[in-house]
Scaffold this motif. Structure first.
Motif, PDB file in Angstrom:
ATOM      1  N   GLN A 236       4.725  19.949   6.919  1.00  0.00           N
ATOM      2  CA  GLN A 236       5.633  18.830   7.179  1.00  0.00           C
ATOM      3  C   GLN A 236       5.323  18.201   8.534  1.00  0.00           C
ATOM      4  O   GLN A 236       5.250  16.988   8.667  1.00  0.00           O
ATOM      5  N   GLU A 237       5.081  19.033   9.536  1.00  0.00           N
ATOM      6  CA  GLU A 237       4.798  18.529  10.888  1.00  0.00           C
ATOM      7  C   GLU A 237       3.495  17.735  10.915  1.00  0.00           C
ATOM      8  O   GLU A 237       3.408  16.689  11.569  1.00  0.00           O
TER       9      GLU A 237
ATOM     10  N   GLU B 203       4.084  14.314   9.269  1.00  0.00           N
ATOM     11  CA  GLU B 203       4.808  13.435  10.198  1.00  0.00           C
ATOM     12  C   GLU B 203       3.863  12.870  11.246  1.00  0.00           C
ATOM     13  O   GLU B 203       3.887  11.671  11.531  1.00  0.00           O
ATOM     14  N   LYS B 204       3.033  13.723  11.816  1.00  0.00           N
ATOM     15  CA  LYS B 204       2.083  13.286  12.851  1.00  0.00           C
ATOM     16  C   LYS B 204       1.099  12.266  12.271  1.00  0.00           C
ATOM     17  O   LYS B 204       0.821  11.240  12.891  1.00  0.00           O
TER      18      LYS B 204
ATOM     19  N   GLN C  89       1.529  10.255   9.677  1.00  0.00           N
ATOM     20  CA  GLN C  89       2.204   8.993   9.376  1.00  0.00           C
ATOM     21  C   GLN C  89       2.483   8.201  10.651  1.00  0.00           C
ATOM     22  O   GLN C  89       2.290   6.997  10.687  1.00  0.00           O
ATOM     23  N   LYS C  90       2.907   8.882  11.686  1.00  0.00           N
ATOM     24  CA  LYS C  90       3.189   8.188  12.952  1.00  0.00           C
ATOM     25  C   LYS C  90       1.925   7.610  13.568  1.00  0.00           C
ATOM     26  O   LYS C  90       1.948   6.526  14.154  1.00  0.00           O
TER      27      LYS C  90
ATOM     28  N   SER D  65       6.691   4.791   4.811  1.00  0.00           N
ATOM     29  CA  SER D  65       6.971   6.180   4.455  1.00  0.00           C
ATOM     30  C   SER D  65       5.750   6.745   3.739  1.00  0.00           C
ATOM     31  O   SER D  65       4.909   6.000   3.228  1.00  0.00           O
TER      32      SER D  65
ATOM     33  N   TYR E   3       7.875  11.840   4.810  1.00  0.00           N
ATOM     34  CA  TYR E   3       8.295  11.352   6.111  1.00  0.00           C
ATOM     35  C   TYR E   3       8.525   9.853   5.995  1.00  0.00           C
ATOM     36  O   TYR E   3       7.687   9.148   5.443  1.00  0.00           O
ATOM     37  N   PRO E   4       9.645   9.342   6.457  1.00  0.00           N
ATOM     38  CA  PRO E   4      10.708  10.101   7.119  1.00  0.00           C
ATOM     39  C   PRO E   4      11.525  10.909   6.108  1.00  0.00           C
ATOM     40  O   PRO E   4      11.590  10.565   4.933  1.00  0.00           O
TER      41      PRO E   4
END
Length: 156
Positions: free
Chosen positions: A19-20, A23-24, A26-27, A34, A48-49
């Motif tokens: 998951q982490e 998120e990284k 996607q950012k 998303s 994510y989100p």
């Protein structure tokens, strides 16, 4: 954008993802509003989100026609714009996930909310939504595009 999501599918198929890490990614990618992964049955694994509108969350089985298409075809694609159950006008970019042995694992999908800020927003302006069509003014080419809309939802 398709190349970007294809690369992510390749990475997930070879080493997995947390998951982490999603998120990284996607950012840092800045392409999508998303991003989410599913297993081969269409059950959301990571997203994510995490606080997306609607009922979609990890563990949710997505049963829309669009997801069925992605799971059956096992090919990268970009959808027609469609109005999601969340009320967002969405473009879906999808890629299949295969492991090192070529076994199908599911899909990774990125979404663009066409009425919100996204990676393409600087290139177009939405003129209107009428009679089941999306009218876009593509600013760098000074052209009008008329795109048929698909009704549907990723959250059904």
């Amino acid at each position: 954008m398709q190349k970007n999501i294809n690369s992510l599918a390749y990475i997930i198929g070879r080493k997995g993802i947390t998951q982490e890490e999603l998120e990284k990614w996607q950012k840092n990618s800045n392409y999508f509003n998303s991003v989410f992964t599913t297993d081969s049955n269409g059950v959301v694994q990571y997203m994510y989100p995490l606080e997306m509108n609607g009922n979609m969350k990890p563990g949710t089985k997505i049963q829309s026609d669009l997801m069925k298409q992605a799971l059956q075809n096992r090919q990268p694609f970009i959808s027609h714009p469609y109005l999601a159950q969340t009320g967002n006008l969405v473009l879906l970019v999808s890629a299949p996930i295969f492991d090192e042995s070529g076994n199908y694992q599911g899909v990774v999908d990125g979404t663009l909310y066409l009425k919100s800020d996204n990676a393409l927003k600087k290139f177009y302006t939405i003129i209107s939504l009428k009679m089941g069509h999306l009218f876009l003014w593509w600013t760098n080419q000074e052209r009008l595009f008329i795109i048929p809309m698909k009704e549907g939802s990723m959250n059904q």
